[in-house]
Motif scaffolding. Structure first.
Motif, short mmCIF file in Angstrom:
data_model
loop_
_atom_site.label_atom_id
_atom_site.label_comp_id
_atom_site.label_asym_id
_atom_site.label_seq_id
_atom_site.Cartn_x
_atom_site.Cartn_y
_atom_site.Cartn_z
N LYS A 106 0.84 -1.06 -0.11
CA LYS A 106 -0.02 -0.22 0.06
C LYS A 106 0.95 1.25 0.04
CE LYS A 106 -4.14 -1.85 2.32
NZ LYS A 106 -5.05 -2.00 3.44
N GLN A 107 1.96 1.28 0.72
CA GLN A 107 2.79 2.37 0.68
C GLN A 107 3.62 2.76 -0.75
OE1 GLN A 107 5.73 2.57 4.45
NE2 GLN A 107 4.68 0.50 4.43
N VAL A 108 3.96 1.66 -1.20
CA VAL A 108 4.37 1.66 -2.62
C VAL A 108 3.40 2.04 -3.67
CG1 VAL A 108 5.56 0.37 -4.65
CG2 VAL A 108 6.31 -0.08 -2.20
N GLU A 109 2.21 1.70 -3.60
CA GLU A 109 1.32 2.07 -4.31
C GLU A 109 0.84 3.82 -4.35
OE1 GLU A 109 -2.20 -0.29 -4.41
OE2 GLU A 109 -1.19 -2.18 -5.45
N ALA A 110 1.12 4.03 -2.96
CA ALA A 110 0.68 5.42 -2.61
C ALA A 110 1.74 6.35 -3.08
CB ALA A 110 0.46 5.72 -1.14
N GLY A 111 3.02 5.85 -3.53
CA GLY A 111 4.13 6.61 -3.98
C GLY A 111 5.22 7.01 -2.81
N ILE A 112 5.28 6.17 -1.85
CA ILE A 112 6.13 6.46 -0.65
C ILE A 112 7.52 5.81 -1.35
CG2 ILE A 112 6.79 6.08 1.71
CD1 ILE A 112 4.47 8.07 1.23
N PRO B 194 9.82 17.43 7.42
CA PRO B 194 8.56 18.11 8.03
C PRO B 194 7.40 17.36 7.66
CG PRO B 194 9.14 19.15 5.77
CD PRO B 194 10.38 18.02 5.91
N GLY B 195 6.66 17.17 8.53
CA GLY B 195 5.45 16.52 8.41
C GLY B 195 4.35 17.51 7.42
N VAL B 196 3.94 17.07 6.43
CA VAL B 196 3.28 17.73 5.28
C VAL B 196 2.06 17.40 4.92
CG1 VAL B 196 5.30 18.82 3.93
CG2 VAL B 196 4.26 16.62 3.29
N VAL B 197 1.66 16.48 5.81
CA VAL B 197 0.17 16.05 5.92
C VAL B 197 -0.07 15.69 7.45
CG1 VAL B 197 -0.18 15.13 3.81
CG2 VAL B 197 0.66 13.52 5.56
N GLY C 203 7.42 14.24 4.60
CA GLY C 203 6.77 13.37 5.74
C GLY C 203 5.39 13.53 6.20
N SER C 204 5.11 12.82 7.22
CA SER C 204 4.04 13.12 7.88
C SER C 204 4.23 13.62 9.31
CB SER C 204 3.13 11.66 8.10
OG SER C 204 3.78 10.76 8.78
N ASP C 205 3.24 14.47 9.78
CA ASP C 205 3.37 14.88 11.24
C ASP C 205 3.69 13.86 12.28
OD1 ASP C 205 3.10 17.66 10.73
OD2 ASP C 205 1.08 17.78 11.83
N CYS C 206 2.95 12.65 12.21
CA CYS C 206 3.16 11.39 13.18
C CYS C 206 2.65 10.28 12.36
CB CYS C 206 2.44 11.66 14.63
SG CYS C 206 3.04 12.81 15.76
N GLY C 207 2.56 9.35 13.38
CA GLY C 207 2.10 8.02 12.66
C GLY C 207 0.71 7.84 12.39
N TYR D 94 -3.92 6.05 3.78
CA TYR D 94 -3.26 5.92 2.62
C TYR D 94 -3.54 7.02 1.60
CZ TYR D 94 -1.40 1.65 4.25
OH TYR D 94 -0.82 0.69 5.11
N ALA D 95 -5.17 7.47 1.55
CA ALA D 95 -5.19 8.62 0.55
C ALA D 95 -4.19 9.60 0.97
CB ALA D 95 -6.56 8.91 0.78
N LYS D 96 -4.06 10.05 2.33
CA LYS D 96 -3.06 10.91 2.70
C LYS D 96 -1.73 10.79 2.32
CE LYS D 96 -5.31 12.82 6.88
NZ LYS D 96 -4.72 14.36 6.84
N LEU D 97 -1.11 9.62 2.29
CA LEU D 97 -0.06 9.24 1.68
C LEU D 97 0.15 9.59 0.08
CD1 LEU D 97 1.06 6.14 3.76
CD2 LEU D 97 1.76 8.51 4.19
N LYS D 98 -0.90 9.23 -0.33
CA LYS D 98 -0.87 9.49 -1.84
C LYS D 98 -0.86 10.85 -2.13
CE LYS D 98 -3.30 7.79 -5.99
NZ LYS D 98 -3.52 9.28 -6.81
#
Length: 377
Positions: free
Chosen positions: A50-56, A305-308, A340-344, A360-364
């Motif tokens: 799922k991470q790879v598909e989201a472009g991470i 930085p957390g950008v989401v 990155g993201s703010d946290c987990g 995962y939409a946020k990661l995308k």
């Protein structure tokens, strides 16, 4: 085109099957150990996919097998027993109606927080080696080229698993640093970047040390970094990430210590990559600290930085993500910024404010925003 890399803080939503297994073990209920292992392997592979598909670009195992990012150590190290009283963050105490609503709605996770009641020693690296094997298998199956794995810092362990054994806080931190050193080195020796989770450098200000002044707290935080750096002394900082935060919960956060005050402490960590919150409403303005104190950022530091945000179900627009990234590329250059993201998104197993699919939409959207920023360089 120079591509801005993407990553996140580490934890991701677990499936219900994973959560059921974790809590069966947590509550000392009978469970099939072979089925547990098979579930973790499968779930970790799916998390990587799922991470790879989201472009991470730089993926993790999602902390699949852990009940939480800090208290997992009680299962891998000796010296912990019993349970401790819960100490809500200071900001939630200021709004008791909101705190009660969180508790009534199931908004606070339930899990054991034992005390340190004996000597802290490793039980061996077996569980960690299983996590590493699962992550590597997922990477190979889904084409991920680079990964990181989370580990608890001595300071955050001392925050959640408080000391009743060692004579002083310093002695407890030293013992934790010595015990955790092998875990840190095992991760890096496996070819995976090590991420140290350090909310103790900010969150503990309004959770455990509310009676101190800011300057007194910073002195404590510096002791935590000293212990951490000691544990990292034999690891190349190029393979180390450190994450600081003020608590991954939706709340008023009016007691959060300013980034300005903990900035030198964060920069003193023996890590190339520093991850921090900069999207939520309480800390989004603090990108200016990095701008105004650019001269204090070591030349080898990479900003993540957390950008989401990770506490709401809003999915940020890619353009907003790009704008957030560009604030930091303007400061240190694109080659020293990772989005990155703010946290987990799954700080505690079975608990998370963000719907798993929305996570995962946020990661995308994170990766889409990084692509926009990259195209504009």
């Amino acid at each position: 085109m120079r591509k801005i890399q993407t990553s996140h803080v580490g934890s991701l939503p677990r499936t219900q099957e994973v959560v059921d297994f974790i809590f069966a073990r947590e509550n000392e209920q009978p469970y099939d150990a072979a089925a547990f292992d098979a579930c973790m392997t499968s779930a970790c592979g799916e998390t990587v996919r799922k991470q790879v598909e989201a472009g991470i670009d730089i993926v993790s195992d999602g902390e699949t097998s852990k009940i939480s990012y800090a208290t997992y150590v009680k299962d891998r190290y000796t010296g912990f027993s019993g349970d401790s009283d819960r100490n809500p963050p200071g900001d939630l105490k200021l709004f008791p109606g909101f705190l009660k609503r969180l508790a009534d709605d199931g908004g606070t996770p339930q899990y054991a927080r034992p005390m340190c009641t004996g000597e802290v020693k490793s039980k061996g690296q077996g569980e960690l080696e299983s996590d590493i094997a699962n992550l590597k298998a997922g990477m190979q199956a889904h084409g991920a080229k680079r990964a990181f794995m989370n580990a608890a810092s001595p300071g955050v362990i001392s925050l959640f698993l408080q000391n009743q054994h060692y004579k002083t806080r310093e002695a407890y931190l030293a013992a934790l640093a010595d015990a955790m050193k092998a875990e840190y080195e095992t991760i890096v020796n496996a070819g995976i970047d090590l991420q140290l989770d350090c909310p103790d450098l900010a969150l503990s200000r309004h959770m455990l040390f509310a009676d101190l002044s800011d300057d007194e707290f910073v002195a404590v935080a510096n002791l935590h970094v000293e212990a951490l750096n000691h544990a990292l002394r034999d690891i190349d900082p190029a393979h180390v990430r450190v994450h600081i935060c003020w608590g991954n919960y939706e709340g008023p956060h009016v007691c959060d210590i300013d980034m300005e005050k903990v900035f030198p402490t964060l920069m003193s960590t023996r890590a190339r990559y520093v991850l921090f919150e900069t999207s939520n409403p309480r800390h989004a303005h603090e990108w200016t600290v990095f701008r105004d104190r650019k001269a204090e950022i070591p030349d080898d530091k990479v900003l993540v930085p957390g950008v989401v945000d990770t506490t709401t179900n809003f999915v940020e627009h890619p353009e907003l993500v790009a704008q957030r990234i560009e604030k930091f590329t303007d400061i240190v250059g694109a080659d020293r910024v990772i989005a990155g993201s703010d946290c987990g998104f799954g700080t505690f197993a079975g608990f998370g404010a963000v719907d798993p699919d929305i996570a995962y939409a946020k990661l995308k959207t994170l990766s889409e925003g990084a692509a926009l920023a990259s195209a504009r360089l």
